[in-house]
Design an enzyme around this catalytic site. Structure first.
Site: not given
Ligand code: FAD
Length: 288
Positions: A15, A17, A48, A109, A176, A216, A266
């Site tokens: 895939s 991105e 994204t 983020d 990541q 990055f 990916h």
């Molecule tokens: P989560 O899974 O919610 O985790 C975020 C943080 O919160 C982690 O440190 C986790 O340990 C903590 N956490 C989770 N659940 C809990 C809980 N219940 N209690 C306390 N802490 C908790 N960003 C964009 O803006 N747009 C994109 O399109 C995008 N695409 C991405 C694609 C991939 C494959 C990856 C790996 C990242 C992408 N990101 C994107 C980045 C991502 O949005 C950021 O890394 C963001 O900070 C975390 O998102 P997440 O969905 O992993 O969050």
């Protein structure tokens, strides 16, 4: 086609991105890249989504166009941290109307929404996943971080949270980017010991410009092995050699990952096709 269904096959998945372009010129380049990459028969392309919440419909529109015009299977990234429940419901309605069946459910983020009025219907991706799962409308992927998410105190803590996200309904994970496969393999051991058993697709990105390296790695807090850093420094002023060096590094990573059980690859393309084509040609002999 739902990615979850595709992952049931033993065949390796590939895939790419993309990100939604901002100008007409960039849109043209993206579609050229997408057409080129389509020749490799990718299982899906992901698009994204800005975590500031300002332009979610750019991602939605692009997913719809890539599906309708190019016949590619889109996975729409959906960040929740800057949206209300009503906004998320609206975005999902539109995705359904466009026959988009796959969502990568993300938090986004936090630093991207600093200074904006807080909405706070969602704090974590797992809350979005639970809601989307209840509708049954989409195949749901999520993000994971072999070197831990930057906000988490430890990898173990991050994995505990990841488990909640998987239990909420995340059906597969995309990592990541990482530059050393040991991180991926150790991560798989750790999450498996923690009871997480969904497929984990490794995300790879060749560094095709020297400046990208610090951008990055600082942003994503991923480590760079000395051999890669030295090679990129060596070719910093020679774009073509740097490109070849970087593609070779990513191809070696890809080949080892696939040989040792990764379900697929990916590739973070940055909307360019050349590096992705070269890597896949190296690992599976496609057109390059
Ligand atoms: P989560 O899974 O919610 O985790 C975020 C943080 O919160 C982690 O440190 C986790 O340990 C903590 N956490 C989770 N659940 C809990 C809980 N219940 N209690 C306390 N802490 C908790 N960003 C964009 O803006 N747009 C994109 O399109 C995008 N695409 C991405 C694609 C991939 C494959 C990856 C790996 C990242 C992408 N990101 C994107 C980045 C991502 O949005 C950021 O890394 C963001 O900070 C975390 O998102 P997440 O969905 O992993 O969050």
């Amino acid at each position: 086609m739902r990615v979850t269904e595709r992952l049931k096959s033993a065949k390796k998945l590939f895939s790419f991105e993309f990100f939604p372009p901002k100008t007409e010129e960039d849109a043209k380049k993206l579609f050229e890249s997408a057409r080129e990459l389509k020749k490799l028969g990718p299982d899906f392309v992901s698009i994204t989504n800005s975590s500031s919440g300002s332009t979610p419909y750019r991602t939605v529109a692009m997913a719809g166009v890539l599906k309708a015009e190019l016949g590619l299977e889109p996975v729409a990234h959906l960040t929740c941290v800057a949206h209300t429940r009503a906004e998320i419901a609206g975005i999902c309605r539109r995705l359904k109307e466009l026959n988009v069946e796959n969502i990568l459910a993300l938090r986004g983020d936090i630093h991207n929404i600093e200074g904006l009025p807080p909405k706070r219907d969602y704090s974590y991706a797992s809350q979005l996943v639970a809601e989307l799962k209840a509708t049954g409308d989409f195949s749901l992927g999520g993000a994971c971080y072999p070197e831990k998410h930057p906000d988490a105190a430890t990898l173990e803590e991050d994995i505990r949270h990841l488990k909640l996200k998987v239990e909420a309904g995340t059906e597969y994970l995309i990592t990541q980017l990482f530059f050393e496969n040991a991180h991926y393999f150790k991560f798989l051991d750790k999450i498996s010991a923690a009871g997480i058993n969904v497929p984990v697709i490794p995300g790879l990105m060749p560094i095709t410009g020297y400046k990208q390296l610090s951008n990055f790695t600082q942003m994503m807090k991923v480590s760079v092995p000395e051999t890669l850093r030295a090679g990129l420094e060596r070719w910093a002023d020679d774009k073509e050699s740097l490109f070849r060096f970087s593609v070779d590094h990513a191809s070696a990573q890809a080949a080892e990952l696939l040989a040792h059980g990764a379900p697929g690859l990916h590739l973070y393309t940055l909307n360019r096709s050349r590096a992705a084509l070269a890597i896949l040609k190296n690992v599976k002999g496609g057109p390059g």
